[in-house]
Design a protein around this motif. Structure first.
Motif, PDB file in Angstrom:
ATOM      1  N   TYR A 100     -17.716  26.621   7.630  1.00 46.81           N
ATOM      2  CA  TYR A 100     -16.870  26.858   8.812  1.00 46.81           C
ATOM      3  C   TYR A 100     -17.112  25.758   9.854  1.00 46.81           C
ATOM      4  O   TYR A 100     -16.162  25.203  10.415  1.00 46.81           O
ATOM      5  N   LEU A 101     -18.374  25.433  10.079  1.00 47.95           N
ATOM      6  CA  LEU A 101     -18.723  24.393  11.050  1.00 47.95           C
ATOM      7  C   LEU A 101     -18.135  23.044  10.644  1.00 47.95           C
ATOM      8  O   LEU A 101     -17.532  22.342  11.466  1.00 47.95           O
ATOM      9  N   ILE A 102     -18.278  22.674   9.391  1.00 46.64           N
ATOM     10  CA  ILE A 102     -17.748  21.399   8.903  1.00 46.64           C
ATOM     11  C   ILE A 102     -16.233  21.363   9.054  1.00 46.64           C
ATOM     12  O   ILE A 102     -15.661  20.353   9.489  1.00 46.64           O
ATOM     13  N   CYS A 103     -15.559  22.451   8.731  1.00 42.87           N
ATOM     14  CA  CYS A 103     -14.094  22.502   8.865  1.00 42.87           C
ATOM     15  C   CYS A 103     -13.674  22.328  10.326  1.00 42.87           C
ATOM     16  O   CYS A 103     -12.700  21.617  10.615  1.00 42.87           O
ATOM     17  N   LYS A 104     -14.387  22.941  11.250  1.00 44.26           N
ATOM     18  CA  LYS A 104     -14.058  22.799  12.667  1.00 44.26           C
ATOM     19  C   LYS A 104     -14.291  21.367  13.147  1.00 44.26           C
ATOM     20  O   LYS A 104     -13.513  20.835  13.942  1.00 44.26           O
ATOM     21  N   ILE A 105     -15.340  20.739  12.661  1.00 43.82           N
ATOM     22  CA  ILE A 105     -15.603  19.348  13.029  1.00 43.82           C
ATOM     23  C   ILE A 105     -14.458  18.456  12.555  1.00 43.82           C
ATOM     24  O   ILE A 105     -13.992  17.582  13.283  1.00 43.82           O
ATOM     25  N   ILE A 106     -13.992  18.686  11.336  1.00 47.22           N
ATOM     26  CA  ILE A 106     -12.874  17.895  10.810  1.00 47.22           C
ATOM     27  C   ILE A 106     -11.604  18.180  11.612  1.00 47.22           C
ATOM     28  O   ILE A 106     -10.882  17.260  11.996  1.00 47.22           O
ATOM     29  N   GLN A 107     -11.347  19.453  11.898  1.00 49.17           N
ATOM     30  CA  GLN A 107     -10.134  19.828  12.641  1.00 49.17           C
ATOM     31  C   GLN A 107     -10.109  19.211  14.036  1.00 49.17           C
ATOM     32  O   GLN A 107      -9.086  18.696  14.481  1.00 49.17           O
ATOM     33  N   PHE A 108     -11.227  19.270  14.737  1.00 50.82           N
ATOM     34  CA  PHE A 108     -11.280  18.776  16.113  1.00 50.82           C
ATOM     35  C   PHE A 108     -11.554  17.271  16.184  1.00 50.82           C
ATOM     36  O   PHE A 108     -11.394  16.660  17.239  1.00 50.82           O
ATOM     37  N   GLY A 109     -11.994  16.695  15.070  1.00 54.94           N
ATOM     38  CA  GLY A 109     -12.284  15.261  15.055  1.00 54.94           C
ATOM     39  C   GLY A 109     -13.477  14.898  15.912  1.00 54.94           C
ATOM     40  O   GLY A 109     -13.571  13.791  16.430  1.00 54.94           O
ATOM     41  N   TYR A 110     -14.412  15.816  16.070  1.00 52.68           N
ATOM     42  CA  TYR A 110     -15.588  15.577  16.903  1.00 52.68           C
ATOM     43  C   TYR A 110     -16.834  15.636  16.033  1.00 52.68           C
ATOM     44  O   TYR A 110     -17.096  16.637  15.372  1.00 52.68           O
ATOM     45  N   LEU A 111     -17.595  14.559  16.031  1.00 54.48           N
ATOM     46  CA  LEU A 111     -18.855  14.519  15.310  1.00 54.48           C
ATOM     47  C   LEU A 111     -19.977  14.453  16.341  1.00 54.48           C
ATOM     48  O   LEU A 111     -19.995  13.549  17.178  1.00 54.48           O
ATOM     49  N   PRO A 112     -20.882  15.417  16.314  1.00 59.61           N
ATOM     50  CA  PRO A 112     -21.980  15.392  17.297  1.00 59.61           C
ATOM     51  C   PRO A 112     -22.740  14.071  17.274  1.00 59.61           C
ATOM     52  O   PRO A 112     -23.007  13.512  16.206  1.00 59.61           O
ATOM     53  N   LYS A 113     -23.069  13.570  18.443  1.00 55.51           N
ATOM     54  CA  LYS A 113     -23.753  12.282  18.591  1.00 55.51           C
ATOM     55  C   LYS A 113     -25.054  12.250  17.780  1.00 55.51           C
ATOM     56  O   LYS A 113     -25.378  11.246  17.149  1.00 55.51           O
ATOM     57  N   GLN A 114     -25.770  13.365  17.779  1.00 57.27           N
ATOM     58  CA  GLN A 114     -27.047  13.421  17.075  1.00 57.27           C
ATOM     59  C   GLN A 114     -26.876  13.212  15.570  1.00 57.27           C
ATOM     60  O   GLN A 114     -27.793  12.771  14.889  1.00 57.27           O
ATOM     61  N   TRP A 115     -25.710  13.527  15.026  1.00 64.05           N
ATOM     62  CA  TRP A 115     -25.477  13.364  13.591  1.00 64.05           C
ATOM     63  C   TRP A 115     -25.281  11.899  13.229  1.00 64.05           C
ATOM     64  O   TRP A 115     -25.279  11.554  12.051  1.00 64.05           O
ATOM     65  N   LYS A 116     -25.100  11.059  14.222  1.00 61.77           N
ATOM     66  CA  LYS A 116     -24.912   9.635  13.962  1.00 61.77           C
ATOM     67  C   LYS A 116     -26.242   8.887  14.016  1.00 61.77           C
ATOM     68  O   LYS A 116     -26.290   7.689  13.799  1.00 61.77           O
ATOM     69  N   GLU A 117     -27.319   9.591  14.316  1.00 65.57           N
ATOM     70  CA  GLU A 117     -28.633   8.980  14.401  1.00 65.57           C
ATOM     71  C   GLU A 117     -29.287   8.972  13.032  1.00 65.57           C
ATOM     72  O   GLU A 117     -28.996   9.813  12.189  1.00 65.57           O
ATOM     73  N   ILE A 153       0.865  -1.179   0.000  1.00 63.86           N
ATOM     74  CA  ILE A 153       0.000   0.000   0.000  1.00 63.86           C
ATOM     75  C   ILE A 153       0.898   1.225   0.000  1.00 63.86           C
ATOM     76  O   ILE A 153       1.790   1.354   0.840  1.00 63.86           O
ATOM     77  N   ASN A 154       0.649   2.106  -0.934  1.00 65.57           N
ATOM     78  CA  ASN A 154       1.383   3.353  -0.993  1.00 65.57           C
ATOM     79  C   ASN A 154       0.871   4.254   0.137  1.00 65.57           C
ATOM     80  O   ASN A 154      -0.254   4.752   0.073  1.00 65.57           O
ATOM     81  N   GLU A 155       1.660   4.455   1.162  1.00 65.18           N
ATOM     82  CA  GLU A 155       1.237   5.233   2.337  1.00 65.18           C
ATOM     83  C   GLU A 155       0.888   6.677   1.983  1.00 65.18           C
ATOM     84  O   GLU A 155       0.153   7.339   2.711  1.00 65.18           O
ATOM     85  N   ASN A 156       1.372   7.173   0.868  1.00 64.81           N
ATOM     86  CA  ASN A 156       1.102   8.559   0.476  1.00 64.81           C
ATOM     87  C   ASN A 156      -0.360   8.802   0.110  1.00 64.81           C
ATOM     88  O   ASN A 156      -0.814   9.939   0.111  1.00 64.81           O
ATOM     89  N   ILE A 157      -1.095   7.737  -0.207  1.00 64.26           N
ATOM     90  CA  ILE A 157      -2.487   7.949  -0.592  1.00 64.26           C
ATOM     91  C   ILE A 157      -3.329   8.465   0.576  1.00 64.26           C
ATOM     92  O   ILE A 157      -4.407   9.005   0.378  1.00 64.26           O
ATOM     93  N   TYR A 158      -2.838   8.296   1.805  1.00 66.17           N
ATOM     94  CA  TYR A 158      -3.577   8.753   2.975  1.00 66.17           C
ATOM     95  C   TYR A 158      -3.109  10.115   3.482  1.00 66.17           C
ATOM     96  O   TYR A 158      -3.686  10.653   4.417  1.00 66.17           O
ATOM     97  N   SER A 159      -2.085  10.675   2.889  1.00 67.55           N
ATOM     98  CA  SER A 159      -1.467  11.878   3.443  1.00 67.55           C
ATOM     99  C   SER A 159      -2.412  13.073   3.494  1.00 67.55           C
ATOM    100  O   SER A 159      -2.296  13.918   4.372  1.00 67.55           O
ATOM    101  N   LYS A 160      -3.364  13.163   2.589  1.00 66.59           N
ATOM    102  CA  LYS A 160      -4.274  14.325   2.565  1.00 66.59           C
ATOM    103  C   LYS A 160      -5.705  13.953   2.965  1.00 66.59           C
ATOM    104  O   LYS A 160      -6.618  14.744   2.763  1.00 66.59           O
ATOM    105  N   LEU A 161      -5.854  12.770   3.551  1.00 71.62           N
ATOM    106  CA  LEU A 161      -7.176  12.281   3.890  1.00 71.62           C
ATOM    107  C   LEU A 161      -7.950  13.243   4.789  1.00 71.62           C
ATOM    108  O   LEU A 161      -9.147  13.452   4.608  1.00 71.62           O
ATOM    109  N   MET A 162      -7.278  13.838   5.773  1.00 70.78           N
ATOM    110  CA  MET A 162      -7.967  14.719   6.714  1.00 70.78           C
ATOM    111  C   MET A 162      -7.752  16.198   6.405  1.00 70.78           C
ATOM    112  O   MET A 162      -8.070  17.050   7.225  1.00 70.78           O
ATOM    113  N   ASP A 163      -7.258  16.499   5.211  1.00 70.79           N
ATOM    114  CA  ASP A 163      -7.148  17.905   4.806  1.00 70.79           C
ATOM    115  C   ASP A 163      -8.548  18.488   4.665  1.00 70.79           C
ATOM    116  O   ASP A 163      -9.489  17.794   4.241  1.00 70.79           O
ATOM    117  N   LEU A 164      -8.671  19.742   4.996  1.00 63.71           N
ATOM    118  CA  LEU A 164      -9.965  20.400   4.873  1.00 63.71           C
ATOM    119  C   LEU A 164     -10.307  20.591   3.398  1.00 63.71           C
ATOM    120  O   LEU A 164      -9.427  20.886   2.588  1.00 63.71           O
TER     121      LEU A 164
END
Length: 160
Positions: free
Chosen positions: A124-141, A71-82
């Protein structure tokens, strides 16, 4: 309103009692509210297969799930980029139309018709969620709407 738009009859079922088959195929009628809710919940959680269980892979599929040799490890390098704002707007613009809303009641069409300021706030909200790695519990319902099949319900969950 929906009925008049589609000019189709809306079929509703009421799950107040259900039949349950035992291992021998004998049916028993369940009428207690908590037992009906429990069995209905179990039915819809397992209808597509068992949940939270490891299933042994067999035959053709076993090879498909073997770890890749390289697996080319570079394919994941930008996975969490905004995403860029343009990328985000492109995602919103290409959301499918005519889909049922989740518990929030927000449809894809509503997101597509936001004002530029509202798009900025959502981005802005989506970018902050990605940055902090926090997904509100209600969004998983999710909300599951059984769609009646063209045969009578007859208190059998497999007909819902």
């Amino acid at each position: 309103m929906i009925r008049s738009i589609t000019e189709e009859e809306m079929v509703h079922i009421s799950i107040e009692k259900i039949y349950k088959k035992d291992a021998q195929g004998n049916k028993s009628l369940i009428t207690g509210e908590s037992a009906v809710l429990k069995e209905t919940n179990h039915h819809f959680q397992t209808i597509a297969g068992s949940i939270n269980r490891n299933k042994p892979l067999q035959g053709h599929w076993k090879d498909q799930y073997q770890p890749l040799r390289h697996i080319n490890e570079n394919i994941y390098s930008k996975l969490m980029d905004l995403p860029s704002r343009d990328e985000w707007l492109d995602v919103i613009r290409n959301l499918p139309k005519g889909k049922a809303t989740g518990p929030s009641g927000i449809s894809n069409e509503m997101l597509q018709h936001l004002s530029p300021t509202a798009h900025d706030v959502l981005y802005y909200l989506i970018c902050k969620i990605i940055q902090f790695g926090y997904l509100p519990k209600q969004w998983k319902e999710a909300t599951v709407f059984p769609i009646a099949k063209p045969k009578p319900f007859n208190c059998e969950l497999s007909n819902s």
